[in-house]
Design a protein around this motif. Structure first.
Motif, PDB file in Angstrom:
ATOM      1  N   ASP A 265       0.546  -0.753  -0.037  1.00 49.76           N
ATOM      2  CA  ASP A 265      -0.464   0.062  -0.419  1.00 49.76           C
ATOM      3  C   ASP A 265       1.116   1.366   0.049  1.00 49.76           C
ATOM      4  O   ASP A 265       0.181   2.493   0.452  1.00 49.76           O
ATOM      5  CB  ASP A 265      -0.646  -0.089   1.379  1.00 49.76           C
ATOM      6  CG  ASP A 265      -2.050  -0.975   1.610  1.00 49.76           C
ATOM      7  OD1 ASP A 265      -2.209  -1.724   0.053  1.00 49.76           O
ATOM      8  OD2 ASP A 265      -2.644  -1.032   2.062  1.00 49.76           O
ATOM      9  N   LYS A 266       1.947   0.861  -0.017  1.00 52.49           N
ATOM     10  CA  LYS A 266       2.933   2.251  -0.083  1.00 52.49           C
ATOM     11  C   LYS A 266       2.352   2.990   0.952  1.00 52.49           C
ATOM     12  O   LYS A 266       2.626   4.246   1.042  1.00 52.49           O
ATOM     13  CB  LYS A 266       2.773   3.115  -1.697  1.00 52.49           C
ATOM     14  CG  LYS A 266       3.574   2.258  -2.673  1.00 52.49           C
ATOM     15  CD  LYS A 266       3.137   3.141  -3.862  1.00 52.49           C
ATOM     16  CE  LYS A 266       4.043   1.814  -5.212  1.00 52.49           C
ATOM     17  NZ  LYS A 266       4.000   2.825  -5.884  1.00 52.49           N
ATOM     18  N   ARG A 267       2.564   2.727   2.220  1.00 50.63           N
ATOM     19  CA  ARG A 267       2.688   3.722   3.419  1.00 50.63           C
ATOM     20  C   ARG A 267       3.551   2.715   5.161  1.00 50.63           C
ATOM     21  O   ARG A 267       3.888   1.501   4.601  1.00 50.63           O
ATOM     22  CB  ARG A 267       1.106   3.670   3.798  1.00 50.63           C
ATOM     23  CG  ARG A 267       0.472   1.981   4.313  1.00 50.63           C
ATOM     24  CD  ARG A 267      -1.155   1.899   4.690  1.00 50.63           C
ATOM     25  NE  ARG A 267      -1.315   0.643   5.019  1.00 50.63           N
ATOM     26  CZ  ARG A 267      -1.640  -0.225   5.736  1.00 50.63           C
ATOM     27  NH1 ARG A 267      -0.245  -0.288   7.197  1.00 50.63           N
ATOM     28  NH2 ARG A 267      -1.997  -1.560   5.531  1.00 50.63           N
ATOM     29  N   LYS A 268       3.754   3.462   5.840  1.00 49.09           N
ATOM     30  CA  LYS A 268       4.744   3.042   6.836  1.00 49.09           C
ATOM     31  C   LYS A 268       3.630   1.811   7.679  1.00 49.09           C
ATOM     32  O   LYS A 268       2.715   2.441   8.041  1.00 49.09           O
ATOM     33  CB  LYS A 268       4.818   3.952   7.522  1.00 49.09           C
ATOM     34  CG  LYS A 268       6.396   3.998   8.569  1.00 49.09           C
ATOM     35  CD  LYS A 268       6.049   5.031   9.391  1.00 49.09           C
ATOM     36  CE  LYS A 268       7.446   4.530  10.538  1.00 49.09           C
ATOM     37  NZ  LYS A 268       7.446   6.080  10.996  1.00 49.09           N
ATOM     38  N   PRO A 269       4.583   0.265   7.619  1.00 53.17           N
ATOM     39  CA  PRO A 269       3.655  -0.388   9.073  1.00 53.17           C
ATOM     40  C   PRO A 269       3.724   0.123  10.679  1.00 53.17           C
ATOM     41  O   PRO A 269       4.027   0.702  11.209  1.00 53.17           O
ATOM     42  CB  PRO A 269       4.947  -1.812   8.803  1.00 53.17           C
ATOM     43  CG  PRO A 269       5.875  -1.185   8.799  1.00 53.17           C
ATOM     44  CD  PRO A 269       6.009   0.558   8.006  1.00 53.17           C
ATOM     45  N   GLU A 270       2.383  -0.336  10.657  1.00 54.45           N
ATOM     46  CA  GLU A 270       2.357   0.082  12.026  1.00 54.45           C
ATOM     47  C   GLU A 270       2.159  -0.955  13.222  1.00 54.45           C
ATOM     48  O   GLU A 270       1.406  -2.017  12.747  1.00 54.45           O
ATOM     49  CB  GLU A 270       0.871   0.457  11.581  1.00 54.45           C
ATOM     50  CG  GLU A 270       0.931   1.946  12.543  1.00 54.45           C
ATOM     51  CD  GLU A 270      -0.280   3.029  11.352  1.00 54.45           C
ATOM     52  OE1 GLU A 270      -1.896   2.508  12.603  1.00 54.45           O
ATOM     53  OE2 GLU A 270      -0.824   3.680  11.657  1.00 54.45           O
ATOM     54  N   PHE A 271       3.558  -1.789  13.539  1.00 58.68           N
ATOM     55  CA  PHE A 271       3.339  -2.988  13.789  1.00 58.68           C
ATOM     56  C   PHE A 271       2.934  -2.776  15.606  1.00 58.68           C
ATOM     57  O   PHE A 271       2.354  -1.715  16.158  1.00 58.68           O
ATOM     58  CB  PHE A 271       4.656  -3.412  14.805  1.00 58.68           C
ATOM     59  CG  PHE A 271       5.822  -2.464  12.783  1.00 58.68           C
ATOM     60  CD1 PHE A 271       5.993  -3.896  12.330  1.00 58.68           C
ATOM     61  CD2 PHE A 271       6.767  -2.095  13.150  1.00 58.68           C
ATOM     62  CE1 PHE A 271       6.398  -4.448  11.433  1.00 58.68           C
ATOM     63  CE2 PHE A 271       7.406  -2.356  11.565  1.00 58.68           C
ATOM     64  CZ  PHE A 271       7.223  -3.602  10.689  1.00 58.68           C
ATOM     65  N   GLU A 272       2.949  -3.967  16.231  1.00 55.78           N
ATOM     66  CA  GLU A 272       1.918  -4.032  17.627  1.00 55.78           C
ATOM     67  C   GLU A 272       2.193  -4.940  18.422  1.00 55.78           C
ATOM     68  O   GLU A 272       1.870  -5.649  19.271  1.00 55.78           O
ATOM     69  CB  GLU A 272       0.554  -4.386  16.921  1.00 55.78           C
ATOM     70  CG  GLU A 272      -0.887  -3.112  16.246  1.00 55.78           C
ATOM     71  CD  GLU A 272      -1.810  -3.849  16.041  1.00 55.78           C
ATOM     72  OE1 GLU A 272      -2.883  -4.452  16.612  1.00 55.78           O
ATOM     73  OE2 GLU A 272      -2.622  -3.520  14.968  1.00 55.78           O
ATOM     74  N   GLY A 273       3.307  -5.447  17.781  1.00 55.13           N
ATOM     75  CA  GLY A 273       4.345  -6.648  18.480  1.00 55.13           C
ATOM     76  C   GLY A 273       3.411  -7.767  18.788  1.00 55.13           C
ATOM     77  O   GLY A 273       3.330  -9.076  20.185  1.00 55.13           O
ATOM     78  N   ASP A 274       2.366  -8.387  17.690  1.00 56.05           N
ATOM     79  CA  ASP A 274       2.315  -9.716  17.865  1.00 56.05           C
ATOM     80  C   ASP A 274       2.239 -10.723  16.462  1.00 56.05           C
ATOM     81  O   ASP A 274       2.411 -10.089  15.532  1.00 56.05           O
ATOM     82  CB  ASP A 274       0.209  -9.475  18.272  1.00 56.05           C
ATOM     83  CG  ASP A 274      -0.364  -8.790  17.243  1.00 56.05           C
ATOM     84  OD1 ASP A 274       0.707  -8.478  16.239  1.00 56.05           O
ATOM     85  OD2 ASP A 274      -1.394  -8.849  16.969  1.00 56.05           O
TER      86      ASP A 274
END
Length: 274
Positions: A265-274
């Motif tokens: 999607d050409k966006r920054k990933p948002e990590f959640e730690g799972d």
């Protein structure tokens, strides 16, 4: 702490300061008038904390910060050193095993530990920075593994195992045999410190780095720390196989899929730690 749960929001230690926000916990020893020495009780409480952090899913990064311009002056001369002189061997061995257990607990907890070192970091204080995953300092910081200056061996709390892996055998030997102070810039040049920041900026700069780590793929970061620990005594063949298994586990995490979707999607990933 005997249960397998840990609530960082309500945790209230007796022998040091604790703050928690946005996945980052901050520890400060709280005897600034004496350059924050350790006592029997603070050693034990720190050990128990780092053991409990194994069960603290909300804590992603731990910052071990300074207080009053100093990090830690080591064991308290009157409350630890004096009593040790009067102890028999069983009590001495119980103490040295307990202090070593603090380092074991720091290395075993899955969170990244970042030390922010100002002023004095000596003896066990230097060991705490050594046992951290990342180390940052202000220009005036002085780190000293000064055990031989008080008639003790440099092989304390894992120093002979960990320090050479950070700065090399020869440099570690120099610090442990002479007990001299390692300055911030020299420590940076030797690879002991990851960065040196002005004293007035140190805490905020380290907190920025901690928040960046906390917003990253924390499960994968914990796996990296685990492999850094366990591959010390592995053959290359065993290490490569261990990393293959670790990476395969990480490929089953939602964070790995999130990173892929974000890339598409050409966006920054948002990590959640799972």
């Amino acid at each position: 702490m005997t249960t397998r749960t840990f609530d960082p929001a309500t945790y209230a230690p007796e022998h040091f300061l604790w703050e928690f926000s946005e996945g980052v916990a901050t520890i400060r020893l709280n005897r600034p008038e004496r350059k924050n020495p350790l006592t029997f009780e603070s050693y034990a409480e720190l050990r128990d904390l780092f053991r409990a952090l194994v069960y603290a899913g909300d804590v992603h990064v731990v910052v071990f910060a300074s207080n009053g311009g100093n990090f830690c002056s080591g064991g308290d001369v009157h409350e630890i050193i004096g009593p040790l002189v009067a102890m028999e061997m069983p009590g001495l061995l119980e103490f040295t095993r307990m202090t070593g257990d603090l380092v074991k607990a720091m290395r075993a907890c899955p969170q990244t530990i970042v030390s922010a070192v100002q002023g004095v970091s000596a003896g066990a204080g230097a060991i705490i920075t050594m046992a951290s995953d990342l180390r940052y300092a202000s220009p005036e910081a002085k780190t000293a593994f000064l055990f031989n200056r008080v008639g003790l061996a440099g092989c304390d709390m894992g120093a002979c195992a960990i320090l050479p892996r950070i700065i090399g055998q020869g440099r570690a030997s120099e610090l442990l045999f002479f007990g001299r102070s390692l300055g911030a810039e020299e420590g940076l040049a030797w690879g002991y410190f990851n960065g040196v920041f002005p004293a007035e900026e140190l805490d905020e700069r380290v907190l920025e780095l901690a928040r960046k780590l906390a917003s990253g793929p924390t499960f994968a970061n914990a796996m990296t720390k685990n492999q850094l620990n366990h591959e010390w005594d592995m053959s290359l063949e065993a290490a490569i196989e261990a990393e293959a298994q670790a990476q395969a586990i990480c490929m089953k995490t939602r964070d790995f899929e999130r990173a892929y979707r974000a890339f598409v999607d050409k966006r920054k990933p948002e990590f959640e730690g799972d």
